[in-house]
Enzyme design. Structure first.
Site, PDB file in Angstrom:
ATOM      1  N   ARG A 152       5.865  -4.931  -6.496  1.00 23.44           N
ATOM      2  CA  ARG A 152       6.188  -3.860  -7.438  1.00 23.44           C
ATOM      3  C   ARG A 152       7.365  -4.249  -8.343  1.00 23.44           C
ATOM      4  NH1 ARG A 152       8.640  -0.449  -5.344  1.00 23.44           N
ATOM      5  NH2 ARG A 152       8.897  -1.266  -3.244  1.00 23.44           N
ATOM      6  N   LYS A 182       6.289  -0.822  11.368  1.00 21.33           N
ATOM      7  CA  LYS A 182       5.672   0.485  11.115  1.00 21.33           C
ATOM      8  C   LYS A 182       4.156   0.468  11.331  1.00 21.33           C
ATOM      9  CE  LYS A 182       5.915   1.654   6.852  1.00 21.33           C
ATOM     10  NZ  LYS A 182       5.058   2.039   5.733  1.00 21.33           N
ATOM     11  N   THR A 183       3.483  -0.498  10.711  1.00 20.98           N
ATOM     12  CA  THR A 183       2.027  -0.575  10.847  1.00 20.98           C
ATOM     13  C   THR A 183       1.634  -1.037  12.243  1.00 20.98           C
ATOM     14  OG1 THR A 183       1.751  -1.024   8.490  1.00 20.98           O
ATOM     15  CG2 THR A 183      -0.050  -1.650   9.925  1.00 20.98           C
TER      16      THR A 183
END
Length: 532
Positions: free
Chosen positions: A60, A243-244
């Site tokens: 990003r 997290k995943t």
């Protein structure tokens, strides 16, 4: 609704944008893959995955993201974190982008952000690249075909990578631009092929809109006990904290891996797919995510592969360490079909502490939870970036500052209110280092982290004995079955306890310095948590 090729126009607000080349509406996955291949946008991989590189941008561009400063949002945007754009600059940007689009093919996908229809938004995605249409169709929620006949967009996103912005004319920072106009209900993206800008633009929209309805938008993964959606857990965490991985528990049902809302009805996923990092991904550690990389329609982004066999190299980060795969949620066997859960019973805030100070798990009060949520701490380690020779703290408020249009305390107060209302238990889990800082200590054993999380989620930590941490004031279990007691007291894991104390004091000082800007906006309870 007509599908496939239609007249060279699409509806935007109450007008027709004309003069384009062929416009393709709501193509399904086979047609999108076929079209992208014909256009030379990528390569067909094993199992029908679509392999693509994104050129100059492999991540990003947060500094190129702008919010149009109109009277309706002037007092509600966190301007210190969101670059402003004038309405005149946006109007010029829109005019020039539409002119640039004349005569070219475009792909329209009518999609939904939010699994709870009471709080969902309809999004019309207009993309220059066919594979961007495939990506966003994978990542957002797909309406039933019959529902597209009456589809009306709440917001429109136009993504045109070949368009280059003019900073002087369009009131932006560079030739790359992501411009959000809440009054015109439109987002314009130009100058980048990185597909993540598409999904994060919708996340940012929901992050702005939902708090007005008393809904907490969350940059988190979520799961619930199998057959029991009431037992829901959410996992906040920045990149690299697990997290995943930790939410993908085969013994629980996956609600989603990245973006969720917490309403009066419970938890709901914003998305219909997952966008997982693939660096060092292995079938042994994460078999289901690994298997998605050879399934039809999965988008493989910026991975090195063998030109003949199309075998992916999960260890080669020469293109980027941010290589990813995007796949529909139903490719995970234990994923929730409805993508909703109950009110979170447990809230886990994941951090990777490379300083070796934080315990592997700690129980937080609501005020402490708000403090650590606003802090959003993790750390970089030596070798990850040029010039990084010792651990460096990284603070990203709300565990997702680049996607937060409103001030952080808006989200912090919402989280705290919902924790209090629904009685959620909050935990801080350190997946980083123990026995010393990075370079001296060792990574927290994943077996211990999983054992502690399982104990927390199953309620086994409710009755154990706790001690108060001398540095941060939260409660730390003294003993947990299956975990060495010494691991629960990080000071004991260091060969030199005095060195631990110095490192702990250093980290506390970093937290305090980072939190100072929030002090005027929080109450005394959170201030007490901030100073331990």
């Amino acid at each position: 609704m007509t599908f496939g090729r239609v007249n060279p126009q699409f509806r935007l607000e109450d007008q027709q944008i004309t003069g384009l080349g062929d416009v393709y509406y709501n193509l399904m996955e086979p047609a999108l893959v076929e079209t992208a291949l014909k256009r030379g946008e990528g390569t067909l991989g094993n199992g029908g995955a679509f392999l693509v590189t994104t050129g100059k941008f492999t991540g990003r561009s947060p500094k190129d993201k702008h919010v149009v400063k109109t009277p309706s949002v002037t007092d509600t945007i966190w301007w210190e974190n969101n670059a402003e754009m004038s309405p005149e600059g946006f109007d010029a940007l829109y005019t020039d982008m539409i002119a640039h689009m004349q005569g070219k093919e475009y792909f329209v996908q009518d999609l939904v952000g939010g699994a709870d229809p009471r709080h969902a938004i309809n999004v019309r995605m207009v993309t220059e690249l066919a594979w961007h249409g495939l990506f966003i169709r994978t990542m957002l929620r797909r309406p039933e075909r019959e529902d597209l006949d009456d589809f009306t967009a709440d917001f429109t996103v136009i993504n045109c990578p070949s368009f280059q912005a003019d900073p002087a004319k369009h009131d932006c920072r560079s030739e790359t631009v992501i411009a959000m106009n809440f009054d015109r209900k439109m987002i314009l993206i130009g100058g980048t092929e990185y597909a993540g800008e598409n999904k994060k633009s919708v996340f940012s929209l929901l992050n702005y809109l939902l708090p007005e309805k008393g809904i907490m938008p969350m940059h988190c993964s979520a799961n619930h006990a199998t057959g029991n959606p009431v037992d829901t857990a959410v996992f906040f965490g920045l990149s690299g904290t697990g997290k995943t991985t930790l939410s993908a528990d085969p013994n629980r049902t996956l609600i989603g891996d990245d973006e969720h809302g917490w309403s009066d009805n419970g938890t709901f996923n914003f998305e219909g797919g997952c966008y997982a990092k693939t660096i060092n991904l292995s079938r042994e550690a994460e078999p289901e995510i690994y298997d998605t990389t050879s399934k039809f329609g999965t988008v493989i982004e910026n991975m090195v592969f063998d030109p003949e066999t199309k075998e992916l190299d999960f260890d080669d980060d020469s293109l980027t360490a941010n290589m990813r795969c995007a796949y529909p949620l139903h490719y995970i066997s234990n994923a929730s079909e409805k993508a909703v859960g109950g009110h979170p019973k447990n809230i886990i805030m994941l951090t990777c502490d490379a300083f070796g100070v934080l315990p592997p798990i700690a129980r937080l009060t609501p005020a402490q939870a708000m403090y650590h949520f606003l802090s959003g701490f993790t750390s970089k380690v030596a070798g990850t970036e040029r010039g990084v020779t010792e651990p460096e703290p990284t603070f990203s408020t709300c565990f997702g500052a680049p996607f937060m249009p409103r001030r952080p305390e808006v989200y912090g107060n919402l989280l705290r209110e919902k924790i209090a209302q629904h009685g959620a238990t909050c935990w801080l889990v350190n997946t980083g280092w123990t026995g010393g800082a990075y370079g001296t200590g060792s990574r927290m054993p994943i077996k211990a982290t999983r054992a502690l999380l399982t104990a927390a989620l199953e309620g086994d930590l409710a009755e154990v004995t706790y001690r108060k941490d001398a540095n941060f004031g939260f409660e730390v279990p003294v003993s947990v079955d299956g975990v060495a007691d010494i691991l629960l007291d990080p000071r004991r894991t260091w060969d030199n306890p005095e060195a631990y104390d110095r490192q702990a004091a250093k980290l506390v000082s970093m937290f305090s310095e980072n939190f100072a800007p929030f002090m005027p906006f929080i109450d005394d309870d959170v201030k007490s948590a901030a100073i331990g």
